[in-house]
Design a protein around this motif. Structure first.
Motif, PDB file in Angstrom:
ATOM      1  N   GLN A  45       0.682  -1.281   0.041  1.00 47.98           N
ATOM      2  CA  GLN A  45      -0.164  -0.062   0.025  1.00 47.98           C
ATOM      3  C   GLN A  45       0.849   1.461   0.008  1.00 47.98           C
ATOM      4  O   GLN A  45       0.537   2.425  -0.592  1.00 47.98           O
ATOM      5  N   MET A  46       1.854   1.436   0.776  1.00 49.12           N
ATOM      6  CA  MET A  46       2.866   2.369   0.963  1.00 49.12           C
ATOM      7  C   MET A  46       3.538   2.768  -0.612  1.00 49.12           C
ATOM      8  O   MET A  46       3.505   3.707  -0.845  1.00 49.12           O
ATOM      9  N   ASN A  47       3.979   1.444  -1.024  1.00 46.93           N
ATOM     10  CA  ASN A  47       4.711   1.699  -2.439  1.00 46.93           C
ATOM     11  C   ASN A  47       3.691   2.380  -3.346  1.00 46.93           C
ATOM     12  O   ASN A  47       4.008   2.987  -4.346  1.00 46.93           O
ATOM     13  N   GLU A  48       2.222   1.709  -3.414  1.00 45.84           N
ATOM     14  CA  GLU A  48       1.163   2.138  -4.298  1.00 45.84           C
ATOM     15  C   GLU A  48       1.135   3.755  -4.296  1.00 45.84           C
ATOM     16  O   GLU A  48       1.302   4.554  -5.101  1.00 45.84           O
ATOM     17  N   GLU A  49       1.013   4.268  -3.027  1.00 40.28           N
ATOM     18  CA  GLU A  49       1.197   5.706  -2.703  1.00 40.28           C
ATOM     19  C   GLU A  49       2.310   6.406  -3.249  1.00 40.28           C
ATOM     20  O   GLU A  49       1.918   7.266  -3.735  1.00 40.28           O
ATOM     21  N   LEU A  50       3.270   5.639  -2.969  1.00 40.17           N
ATOM     22  CA  LEU A  50       4.664   6.422  -3.639  1.00 40.17           C
ATOM     23  C   LEU A  50       4.711   6.533  -5.105  1.00 40.17           C
ATOM     24  O   LEU A  50       5.415   7.374  -5.719  1.00 40.17           O
ATOM     25  N   GLU A  51       4.478   5.344  -5.816  1.00 44.30           N
ATOM     26  CA  GLU A  51       4.220   5.278  -7.140  1.00 44.30           C
ATOM     27  C   GLU A  51       3.389   6.217  -7.775  1.00 44.30           C
ATOM     28  O   GLU A  51       3.665   7.076  -8.903  1.00 44.30           O
ATOM     29  N   GLU A  52       2.218   6.646  -6.991  1.00 48.10           N
ATOM     30  CA  GLU A  52       1.262   7.714  -7.515  1.00 48.10           C
ATOM     31  C   GLU A  52       2.021   8.880  -7.432  1.00 48.10           C
ATOM     32  O   GLU A  52       1.457   9.992  -8.162  1.00 48.10           O
ATOM     33  N   LYS A  53       2.921   9.079  -6.621  1.00 53.38           N
ATOM     34  CA  LYS A  53       3.790  10.470  -6.441  1.00 53.38           C
ATOM     35  C   LYS A  53       4.837  10.526  -7.145  1.00 53.38           C
ATOM     36  O   LYS A  53       5.537  11.417  -7.364  1.00 53.38           O
ATOM     37  N   GLY A  54       4.967   9.498  -8.146  1.00 55.47           N
ATOM     38  CA  GLY A  54       6.030   9.340  -8.887  1.00 55.47           C
ATOM     39  C   GLY A  54       7.407   8.660  -8.778  1.00 55.47           C
ATOM     40  O   GLY A  54       8.358   9.013  -9.553  1.00 55.47           O
ATOM     41  N   PHE A  55       7.471   8.186  -7.591  1.00 57.92           N
ATOM     42  CA  PHE A  55       8.598   7.683  -7.020  1.00 57.92           C
ATOM     43  C   PHE A  55       8.815   6.209  -7.667  1.00 57.92           C
ATOM     44  O   PHE A  55       7.770   5.485  -7.750  1.00 57.92           O
ATOM     45  N   ILE A  56      10.151   5.608  -7.740  1.00 59.40           N
ATOM     46  CA  ILE A  56      10.484   4.427  -8.099  1.00 59.40           C
ATOM     47  C   ILE A  56      10.381   3.645  -6.715  1.00 59.40           C
ATOM     48  O   ILE A  56      10.858   3.907  -5.759  1.00 59.40           O
ATOM     49  N   THR A  57       9.833   2.540  -6.851  1.00 55.76           N
ATOM     50  CA  THR A  57       9.586   1.380  -5.487  1.00 55.76           C
ATOM     51  C   THR A  57      10.309   0.039  -5.652  1.00 55.76           C
ATOM     52  O   THR A  57      10.547  -0.204  -6.845  1.00 55.76           O
ATOM     53  N   ILE A  58      10.541  -0.300  -4.729  1.00 52.45           N
ATOM     54  CA  ILE A  58      11.136  -2.103  -4.812  1.00 52.45           C
ATOM     55  C   ILE A  58      10.063  -2.732  -4.076  1.00 52.45           C
ATOM     56  O   ILE A  58       9.575  -2.795  -3.013  1.00 52.45           O
ATOM     57  N   ALA A  59       9.533  -4.195  -4.548  1.00 48.29           N
ATOM     58  CA  ALA A  59       8.740  -4.993  -3.956  1.00 48.29           C
ATOM     59  C   ALA A  59       9.319  -5.337  -2.455  1.00 48.29           C
ATOM     60  O   ALA A  59      10.281  -5.729  -2.576  1.00 48.29           O
ATOM     61  N   GLY A  60       8.471  -5.236  -1.570  1.00 55.12           N
ATOM     62  CA  GLY A  60       8.923  -6.223  -0.280  1.00 55.12           C
ATOM     63  C   GLY A  60       9.735  -5.214   0.441  1.00 55.12           C
ATOM     64  O   GLY A  60      10.001  -5.274   1.570  1.00 55.12           O
ATOM     65  N   ARG A  61       9.850  -3.814  -0.093  1.00 60.97           N
ATOM     66  CA  ARG A  61      10.549  -2.854   1.039  1.00 60.97           C
ATOM     67  C   ARG A  61      10.192  -1.427   0.483  1.00 60.97           C
ATOM     68  O   ARG A  61       9.506  -0.975  -0.416  1.00 60.97           O
ATOM     69  N   VAL A  62      10.200  -0.561   1.414  1.00 64.28           N
ATOM     70  CA  VAL A  62       9.514   0.859   1.526  1.00 64.28           C
ATOM     71  C   VAL A  62      10.737   1.708   1.776  1.00 64.28           C
ATOM     72  O   VAL A  62      11.369   1.193   2.866  1.00 64.28           O
ATOM     73  N   SER A  63      10.614   3.024   1.589  1.00 61.09           N
ATOM     74  CA  SER A  63      11.518   4.120   2.087  1.00 61.09           C
ATOM     75  C   SER A  63      11.139   4.163   3.730  1.00 61.09           C
ATOM     76  O   SER A  63      10.152   4.189   4.112  1.00 61.09           O
ATOM     77  N   ARG A  64      12.563   4.129   4.427  1.00 56.82           N
ATOM     78  CA  ARG A  64      12.272   4.039   5.709  1.00 56.82           C
ATOM     79  C   ARG A  64      11.885   5.348   6.198  1.00 56.82           C
ATOM     80  O   ARG A  64      10.967   5.306   7.179  1.00 56.82           O
ATOM     81  N   LYS A  65      12.094   6.340   5.635  1.00 58.12           N
ATOM     82  CA  LYS A  65      11.610   7.736   5.836  1.00 58.12           C
ATOM     83  C   LYS A  65      10.068   7.927   5.787  1.00 58.12           C
ATOM     84  O   LYS A  65       9.456   8.302   6.585  1.00 58.12           O
ATOM     85  N   TYR A  66       9.484   7.356   4.764  1.00 55.54           N
ATOM     86  CA  TYR A  66       8.184   7.327   4.304  1.00 55.54           C
ATOM     87  C   TYR A  66       7.399   6.379   5.396  1.00 55.54           C
ATOM     88  O   TYR A  66       6.265   7.049   5.916  1.00 55.54           O
ATOM     89  N   TYR A  67       7.826   5.086   5.506  1.00 57.23           N
ATOM     90  CA  TYR A  67       7.247   4.484   6.447  1.00 57.23           C
ATOM     91  C   TYR A  67       7.298   4.837   8.077  1.00 57.23           C
ATOM     92  O   TYR A  67       6.135   4.852   8.793  1.00 57.23           O
ATOM     93  N   GLU A  68       8.317   5.910   8.563  1.00 55.95           N
ATOM     94  CA  GLU A  68       8.360   6.545   9.839  1.00 55.95           C
ATOM     95  C   GLU A  68       7.167   7.476   9.777  1.00 55.95           C
ATOM     96  O   GLU A  68       6.615   7.630  10.795  1.00 55.95           O
ATOM     97  N   GLU A  69       7.257   8.305   8.671  1.00 59.33           N
ATOM     98  CA  GLU A  69       6.174   9.399   8.588  1.00 59.33           C
ATOM     99  C   GLU A  69       4.769   8.898   8.835  1.00 59.33           C
ATOM    100  O   GLU A  69       4.067   9.484   9.410  1.00 59.33           O
ATOM    101  N   LYS A  70       4.629   7.752   7.901  1.00 57.13           N
ATOM    102  CA  LYS A  70       3.212   7.122   7.919  1.00 57.13           C
ATOM    103  C   LYS A  70       2.732   6.492   9.240  1.00 57.13           C
ATOM    104  O   LYS A  70       1.532   6.831   9.531  1.00 57.13           O
ATOM    105  N   PHE A  71       3.713   5.908  10.000  1.00 53.21           N
ATOM    106  CA  PHE A  71       3.274   5.368  11.239  1.00 53.21           C
ATOM    107  C   PHE A  71       3.522   6.048  12.761  1.00 53.21           C
ATOM    108  O   PHE A  71       2.921   6.116  13.446  1.00 53.21           O
ATOM    109  N   TYR A  72       4.770   6.738  12.570  1.00 50.96           N
ATOM    110  CA  TYR A  72       5.175   7.496  13.721  1.00 50.96           C
ATOM    111  C   TYR A  72       5.143   8.781  13.624  1.00 50.96           C
ATOM    112  O   TYR A  72       5.124   9.394  14.797  1.00 50.96           O
ATOM    113  N   GLY A  73       4.469   9.435  12.601  1.00 51.88           N
ATOM    114  CA  GLY A  73       4.346  10.710  12.625  1.00 51.88           C
ATOM    115  C   GLY A  73       2.835  10.884  12.749  1.00 51.88           C
ATOM    116  O   GLY A  73       2.083  12.205  12.831  1.00 51.88           O
TER     117      GLY A  73
END
Length: 98
Positions: free
Chosen positions: A29-57
């Protein structure tokens, strides 16, 4: 060696106390959100910064997590994501695939 740029689904599962399949769903789900914003993603991994913003922010966004465990908050978020997807499908069907 720990990768500082990305967090894996296994790490997400461990940190949030959820199953690996559920963690993969969250990462997807996070990778889909990043792809919609134009970012390149890797299956099974997500940007640590984005993950921390989504959950700890969440506390900065005014979400109260003190009375709930983080796992409960994550499950609630997933229900809202699923509901939003269902609504999108209904809208597409109502408007002829738009």
């Amino acid at each position: 060696m720990r990768n500082e740029l990305f967090v894996t689904a296994g790490e997400v599962a461990q940190e949030l106390g959820v199953s690996k399949p559920f963690a993969y769903k969250l990462v997807r789900q996070m990778n889909e959100e990043l792809e919609e914003k134009g970012f390149i993603t890797i299956a099974g991994r997500v940007s640590r910064k984005y993950y921390e913003e989504k959950f700890y922010g969440m506390a900065q966004a005014g979400v109260r997590t003190r009375s709930h465990t983080l796992a409960e908050v994550v499950k609630c978020m997933c229900k809202h994501i699923c509901l939003a997807r269902r609504l999108q499908k209904i809208r597409r069907a109502d408007y002829g695939g738009i």
